[in-house]
Scaffold this active site. Structure first.
Site, PDB file in Angstrom:
ATOM      1  N   TYR A 146       0.813  -1.212   0.000  1.00  0.00           N
ATOM      2  CA  TYR A 146       0.000   0.000   0.000  1.00  0.00           C
ATOM      3  C   TYR A 146       0.852   1.270   0.000  1.00  0.00           C
ATOM      4  CZ  TYR A 146      -3.923  -3.096   1.114  1.00  0.00           C
ATOM      5  OH  TYR A 146      -4.876  -4.100   1.094  1.00  0.00           O
ATOM      6  N   LYS A 195       3.333 -15.435   2.867  1.00  0.00           N
ATOM      7  CA  LYS A 195       3.247 -16.261   1.653  1.00  0.00           C
ATOM      8  C   LYS A 195       4.688 -16.620   1.291  1.00  0.00           C
ATOM      9  CE  LYS A 195       0.943 -18.088  -1.807  1.00  0.00           C
ATOM     10  NZ  LYS A 195       0.022 -19.233  -1.639  1.00  0.00           N
ATOM     11  N   ASP A 227      -3.166 -18.137   2.375  1.00  0.00           N
ATOM     12  CA  ASP A 227      -4.345 -18.804   1.797  1.00  0.00           C
ATOM     13  C   ASP A 227      -4.907 -19.834   2.779  1.00  0.00           C
ATOM     14  OD1 ASP A 227      -1.946 -20.143   1.383  1.00  0.00           O
ATOM     15  OD2 ASP A 227      -2.422 -20.829  -0.638  1.00  0.00           O
ATOM     16  N   ASP A 251      -5.248  -6.545   5.953  1.00  0.00           N
ATOM     17  CA  ASP A 251      -6.448  -5.855   5.466  1.00  0.00           C
ATOM     18  C   ASP A 251      -7.526  -6.883   5.125  1.00  0.00           C
ATOM     19  OD1 ASP A 251      -8.142  -3.912   4.489  1.00  0.00           O
ATOM     20  OD2 ASP A 251      -7.141  -3.739   2.545  1.00  0.00           O
ATOM     21  N   ASP A 255     -11.044  -8.242   7.620  1.00  0.00           N
ATOM     22  CA  ASP A 255     -12.455  -8.199   7.200  1.00  0.00           C
ATOM     23  C   ASP A 255     -13.088  -9.582   7.335  1.00  0.00           C
ATOM     24  OD1 ASP A 255     -12.355  -5.501   6.482  1.00  0.00           O
ATOM     25  OD2 ASP A 255     -13.383  -5.825   4.579  1.00  0.00           O
TER      26      ASP A 255
END
Ligand code: IPM
Ligand code: MG
Length: 360
Positions: A146, A195, A227, A251, A255
């Site tokens: 970001y 990852k 994942d 992020d 959620d």
């Protein structure tokens, strides 16, 4: 004590929910003998409308010179609002990224808790929920994808976009320490999410997290690929205590965790730097569809104010009073629309704020 709080009401339901949190803070001030001095600044769409940019430098300075920031929510409907026709660096979200970076708010704490009173709102099966779950997502907030260089250009006749994901070891170390520190105050387990089977940034992340772990022998550390983590959050959320992860993964996973808890309207968050200063906001967005209708749930913002009292002002008993007030009002059966279930008493945003303030 006298404390300065910068208030960012923002867009959508932001103003209504922040007003209720201030109602509760004022009650705390009255009861415990503190004075909270508020200064409003604009951020997001409302700042674009007034100043043509989502956050002015003056607004950042006001925030910097206060003891903490209380934020509602920013942004509008991304498909219909004129704010999203602007260049990316002039859109509402750019204001949020700017304030995080300017104030060095690298540590983002997002709890995802299943409230016993709200078990019905949890989308998972009863056998998965068990006795409930209580996890803390520790998201790195000022690095990674970001904040890396980005560009869109034509390469060999094809429109091509590039985003860069960069982390240095210091950025990883400081957030990892925060993750382990908070685990020490909880169930002493850290799940570091990356990852590392693909990304270099993740391999460095894993190496540094392992180094930091050596200073916390009491904490159990596990590494999990992102994942798999997304899957485990719905398969068995009880297994998690602290989830430590980089900006984009945090992020997305936060959620998911919020939704899984069924209590999005209840979840607070804190963004902290190296000092006591912090910015506190609900985990949900600005819900433009229900703005101004007295339907929003102010509880996440009220609990954010409680985190503000606890983390930035060291006012533990005051924060406990707010948390218990929320619990009491829920136990008495009051609900806003988002958490309503049969047999409960439906109230609006203002009434919910008043009930909680009265219960403090
Ligand atoms: C969040 C939001 C922001 C983020 C957006 C609005 C830039 O999704 O706080 O999670 O991605 O950090
Ligand atoms: Mg998000």
């Amino acid at each position: 004590m006298e404390k300065k709080i910068t208030v960012i009401k923002g867009d959508g339901i932001g103003p209504e929910i922040v007003t209720e949190a201030q109602k509760v803070l004022d009650k705390v001030g009255e009861k415990f003998g503190h004075k909270f001095i508020y200064t409003d600044i604009l951020m997001g769409g409302c700042s674009i409308d007034k100043y043509g940019e989502p956050l002015t430098d003056e607004a950042v300075e006001t925030a910097r010179n206060s003891d903490a920031v209380l934020l509602g929510a920013i942004g509008g409907n991304t498909s219909t609002s004129p704010w999203y026709k602007l260049a990316p660096n002039l859109r509402p979200e750019a204001g949020l990224l700017k304030i995080r970076k300017e104030l060095g708010l690298f540590a983002n704490l997002r709890p995802a808790v299943l409230y016993d009173e709200l078990r019905n709102a949890c989308p998972l099966k009863d056998e998965i929920i068990g006795d409930g779950f209580d996890m803390m997502i520790m998201r790195e907030l000022t690095g990674g994808l970001y904040f890396g260089d980005r560009k869109t250009e034509v390469v060999d006749g094809l429109e091509t976009a590039v985003d860069t994901l960069t982390y240095n070891e210091n950025e990883i170390r400081r957030i990892a320490k925060r993750g382990f520190d908070i685990a020490m105050k909880r169930r002493k387990k850290v799940t570091s999410v990356d990852k590392a089977n693909v990304l270099d940034s993740s391999r460095l992340w894993r190496k540094i997290v392992n180094e930091v772990a050596e200073d916390y022998p009491e904490v159990e550390l596990e590494h999990m690929l992102v994942d798999n983590c997304a899957m485990q959050l719905v398969r068995d959320p009880k297994q998690f205590d602290v989830i430590l992860t980089e900006n984009m993964f945090g992020d997305i996973l936060s959620d998911e965790a919020a939704m899984v808890s069924g209590s999005l309207g209840m979840l607070a968050s804190a963004s902290l730097n190296d000092t006591k200063f912090g910015m506190y906001e609900p985990s949900h967005g600005s819900a433009p569809d229900i703005a101004g209708q007295d339907k929003a749930n102010p509880i996440a913002t009220i609990l954010s104010a409680s985190m503000l009292l606890r983390f930035s002002f060291d006012m533990d008993k005051e924060a406990d009073a707010v948390d218990s007030a929320v619990k009491k009002v829920l136990e008495e059966g009051y609900r806003t629309g988002d958490i309503m279930s049969e047999g409960m008493k439906l109230v609006g945003c203002k009434a919910m704020g008043t009930l909680i303030a009265d219960a403090v």
